[in-house]
Motif scaffolding. Structure first.
Motif, PDB file in Angstrom:
ATOM      1  N   UNK A 242       0.798  -1.224   0.000  1.00 24.69           N
ATOM      2  CA  UNK A 242       0.000   0.000   0.000  1.00 24.69           C
ATOM      3  C   UNK A 242       0.829   1.272   0.000  1.00 24.69           C
ATOM      4  N   UNK A 243       0.142   2.379  -0.186  1.00 23.48           N
ATOM      5  CA  UNK A 243       0.813   3.676  -0.259  1.00 23.48           C
ATOM      6  C   UNK A 243       1.439   4.086   1.068  1.00 23.48           C
ATOM      7  N   UNK A 244       0.896   3.571   2.168  1.00 24.98           N
ATOM      8  CA  UNK A 244       1.466   3.910   3.479  1.00 24.98           C
ATOM      9  C   UNK A 244       2.545   2.917   3.914  1.00 24.98           C
ATOM     10  N   UNK A 245       2.951   2.038   3.010  1.00 32.41           N
ATOM     11  CA  UNK A 245       4.040   1.084   3.269  1.00 32.41           C
ATOM     12  C   UNK A 245       3.782   0.258   4.533  1.00 32.41           C
ATOM     13  N   UNK A 246       2.654  -0.422   4.532  1.00 34.82           N
ATOM     14  CA  UNK A 246       2.331  -1.309   5.648  1.00 34.82           C
ATOM     15  C   UNK A 246       3.322  -2.460   5.692  1.00 34.82           C
ATOM     16  N   UNK A 247       3.738  -2.816   6.882  1.00 35.56           N
ATOM     17  CA  UNK A 247       4.605  -3.971   7.099  1.00 35.56           C
ATOM     18  C   UNK A 247       3.718  -5.220   7.072  1.00 35.56           C
ATOM     19  N   UNK A 248       4.093  -6.215   6.277  1.00 38.28           N
ATOM     20  CA  UNK A 248       3.263  -7.420   6.185  1.00 38.28           C
ATOM     21  C   UNK A 248       4.015  -8.665   6.668  1.00 38.28           C
ATOM     22  N   UNK A 249       5.041  -9.096   5.955  1.00 37.16           N
ATOM     23  CA  UNK A 249       5.797 -10.283   6.343  1.00 37.16           C
ATOM     24  C   UNK A 249       7.280 -10.045   6.106  1.00 37.16           C
ATOM     25  N   UNK A 250       8.109 -10.908   6.678  1.00 35.45           N
ATOM     26  CA  UNK A 250       9.561 -10.822   6.510  1.00 35.45           C
ATOM     27  C   UNK A 250      10.047 -12.107   5.863  1.00 35.45           C
ATOM     28  N   UNK A 251      10.440 -12.018   4.597  1.00 34.35           N
ATOM     29  CA  UNK A 251      10.825 -13.231   3.881  1.00 34.35           C
ATOM     30  C   UNK A 251       9.624 -14.147   3.781  1.00 34.35           C
ATOM     31  N   UNK A 252       9.733 -15.341   4.347  1.00 35.00           N
ATOM     32  CA  UNK A 252       8.605 -16.277   4.398  1.00 35.00           C
ATOM     33  C   UNK A 252       8.049 -16.373   5.814  1.00 35.00           C
ATOM     34  N   UNK A 253       8.300 -15.351   6.621  1.00 44.08           N
ATOM     35  CA  UNK A 253       7.911 -15.395   8.026  1.00 44.08           C
ATOM     36  C   UNK A 253       6.837 -14.355   8.340  1.00 44.08           C
ATOM     37  N   UNK A 254       6.026 -14.659   9.349  1.00 47.43           N
ATOM     38  CA  UNK A 254       5.208 -13.627   9.975  1.00 47.43           C
ATOM     39  C   UNK A 254       6.139 -12.731  10.787  1.00 47.43           C
ATOM     40  N   UNK A 255       5.729 -11.499  11.018  1.00 47.66           N
ATOM     41  CA  UNK A 255       6.611 -10.554  11.703  1.00 47.66           C
ATOM     42  C   UNK A 255       5.937  -9.994  12.954  1.00 47.66           C
ATOM     43  N   UNK A 256       6.754  -9.777  13.984  1.00 46.19           N
ATOM     44  CA  UNK A 256       6.283  -9.233  15.255  1.00 46.19           C
ATOM     45  C   UNK A 256       7.144  -8.031  15.648  1.00 46.19           C
ATOM     46  N   UNK A 257       6.489  -7.045  16.246  1.00 45.15           N
ATOM     47  CA  UNK A 257       7.168  -5.865  16.767  1.00 45.15           C
ATOM     48  C   UNK A 257       6.830  -5.726  18.247  1.00 45.15           C
ATOM     49  N   UNK A 258       7.851  -5.790  19.090  1.00 47.18           N
ATOM     50  CA  UNK A 258       7.697  -5.565  20.527  1.00 47.18           C
ATOM     51  C   UNK A 258       8.251  -4.173  20.805  1.00 47.18           C
ATOM     52  N   UNK A 259       7.383  -3.273  21.248  1.00 48.42           N
ATOM     53  CA  UNK A 259       7.764  -1.863  21.341  1.00 48.42           C
ATOM     54  C   UNK A 259       6.943  -1.148  22.399  1.00 48.42           C
ATOM     55  N   UNK A 260       7.298   0.116  22.597  1.00 44.69           N
ATOM     56  CA  UNK A 260       6.456   1.049  23.334  1.00 44.69           C
ATOM     57  C   UNK A 260       5.704   1.822  22.261  1.00 44.69           C
ATOM     58  N   UNK A 261       4.401   1.640  22.209  1.00 47.41           N
ATOM     59  CA  UNK A 261       3.624   2.215  21.104  1.00 47.41           C
ATOM     60  C   UNK A 261       3.394   3.722  21.257  1.00 47.41           C
ATOM     61  N   UNK A 262       2.617   4.279  20.346  1.00 47.46           N
ATOM     62  CA  UNK A 262       2.392   5.734  20.319  1.00 47.46           C
ATOM     63  C   UNK A 262       1.708   6.242  21.585  1.00 47.46           C
ATOM     64  N   UNK A 263       1.004   5.344  22.278  1.00 46.84           N
ATOM     65  CA  UNK A 263       0.298   5.743  23.505  1.00 46.84           C
ATOM     66  C   UNK A 263       1.104   5.453  24.763  1.00 46.84           C
ATOM     67  N   UNK A 264       2.382   5.069  24.569  1.00 44.76           N
ATOM     68  CA  UNK A 264       3.240   4.805  25.724  1.00 44.76           C
ATOM     69  C   UNK A 264       3.038   3.440  26.342  1.00 44.76           C
ATOM     70  N   UNK A 265       2.329   2.532  25.626  1.00 40.74           N
ATOM     71  CA  UNK A 265       2.077   1.194  26.154  1.00 40.74           C
ATOM     72  C   UNK A 265       3.104   0.199  25.627  1.00 40.74           C
ATOM     73  N   UNK A 266       3.510  -0.726  26.476  1.00 40.59           N
ATOM     74  CA  UNK A 266       4.345  -1.830  26.000  1.00 40.59           C
ATOM     75  C   UNK A 266       3.436  -2.783  25.230  1.00 40.59           C
ATOM     76  N   UNK A 267       3.828  -3.106  24.001  1.00 40.63           N
ATOM     77  CA  UNK A 267       2.933  -3.852  23.114  1.00 40.63           C
ATOM     78  C   UNK A 267       3.717  -4.820  22.240  1.00 40.63           C
ATOM     79  N   UNK A 268       3.141  -5.996  22.045  1.00 39.48           N
ATOM     80  CA  UNK A 268       3.627  -6.916  21.022  1.00 39.48           C
ATOM     81  C   UNK A 268       2.587  -6.896  19.912  1.00 39.48           C
TER      82      UNK A 268
END
Length: 356
Positions: A242-268
């Motif tokens: 898409x035009x907003x460059x959505x992250x979908x998969x990595x190689x042949x793998x599903x992808x996960x992001x463990x981060x502190x999100x925009x609302x300051x929450x720890x999120x997987x």
């Protein structure tokens, strides 16, 4: 040979259970078994036997056959060769400390295979009976299952049209078959985090397509991008959409992001199953496990490169990793995107999840 008699929702124990179609199974054992090597590179050394089950529109499913591993004969006009009317699955058998052999959540693979078959206009099959035939194949070649915590036996069920015609139509002949190979490391050095190349000019899947099915065409069309990633010094492609460059998969793998999100929450977070993403068995297991932990927010949500780049700049990324049957859990080290190299961070949960 030892078998566990208990049933577990997470593992299909290789217990002796017979189904009608599996009871008709014909077994032809190899007279020249191979010398079993040390655990080899993924997908390169195959076991002594294979399973085949033929189907026709007039006669239905034939008796399953386990026979010595070998080449198959196909009509030159076979529609699986010309039009990609084919699909596959991937699961593993593991040897536990108790020496019992286990298949990891195989009914999820059977369900996904059935869904893919419907999309490819291939015939329906009894999932439980097919799984029992697979169990018998693994039982026969059980000596190939490594005595290892990090390796297993990879199981590749495959479903192809054997329609001997150049007409683009629903097949009247098909073949289910299963081959097995030792499954060591999928990547050359799994101790190191992967590097990804992200470029929106290539698309792995699109809305209304077959990205949520495990079809060979999804993988063959990815090769050019994969080799271009290598030219940029990366090991795998980070697929965008898409035009907003959505992250979908990595190689042949599903992808996960463990981060502190925009609302300051720890999120997987991982992208949602919207028809573009393959519903990975390991992906589902990670979501179920981490939600049970209750340590942080766990969501299926859209993620864009803009959000990721911002989080990396602000040091809000805890870890990124990919998941899949072949690689299990694989940490991601850095991403090349629009000429910029973004370094990843530590990966405290990837090794722990792998152990689960």
């Amino acid at each position: 040979c030892r078998f566990c008699s208990n049933y577990c929702t997470d593992f299909f124990f290789l217990s002796i259970v017979f189904f009608k179609q599996a009871a008709d199974l014909v077994i032809q054992l190899s007279s020249t078994p191979k010398t079993k090597p040390e655990v080899s590179t993924f997908g390169s050394v195959f076991t002594d036997h294979m399973l085949t089950i033929e189907w026709s529109g007039t006669e239905g499913w034939q008796a399953p056959l386990i026979k010595p591993f070998g080449n198959m004969s196909l009509h030159p006009a076979c529609s699986s060769l010309h039009y990609g009317v084919q699909l596959f699955e991937g699961l593993k058998a593991y040897r536990g400390d108790d020496n019992y052999l286990r298949l990891f959540r195989p009914m999820l693979n059977m369900n996904r295979m059935s869904k893919s078959a419907k999309r490819a206009c291939l015939p329906t099959f009894d999932q439980s009976e097919f799984l029992e035939c697979i169990r018998r194949l693994v039982e026969i070649d059980q000596d190939w299952v490594p005595y290892s915590d990090s390796a297993g036996l990879y199981i590749r069920p495959t479903f192809i049209s054997t329609e001997p015609s150049l007409g683009v139509k629903k097949p009247s002949h098909a073949l289910l078959y299963v081959i097995l190979c030792q499954a060591g490391a999928y990547f050359h050095n799994e101790a190191e985090a992967l590097s990804l190349w992200a470029d929106p000019k290539y698309t792995r899947a699109w809305k209304g397509g077959t990205g949520d099915c495990k079809m060979g065409g999804n993988y063959g069309c990815s090769l050019l991008a994969q080799y271009e990633a290598v030219d940029y010094g990366c090991q795998q492609v980070l697929w965008l959409y898409g035009e907003d460059h959505q992250i979908t998969e990595a190689g042949t793998m599903n992808i996960f992001l463990h981060w502190i999100n925009e609302d300051g929450e720890e999120e997987l977070a991982t992208p949602p199953l919207d028809g573009i993403i393959l519903p990975g068995v390991t992906r589902q297991s990670i979501l179920e496990l981490t939600r049970k932990w209750g340590e942080f927010k766990v969501t299926e949500r859209y993620l864009t490169m803009s959000q990721l780049c911002s989080a990396l700049e602000q040091q809000r990324v805890r870890e990124m990793f990919g998941s899949g049957t072949a690689c299990m859990i694989c940490p991601i080290g850095h991403i090349v995107y629009q000429g910029t190299v973004s370094k990843g961070s530590t990966h405290p949960h990837t090794h722990y999840l792998s152990a689960q």
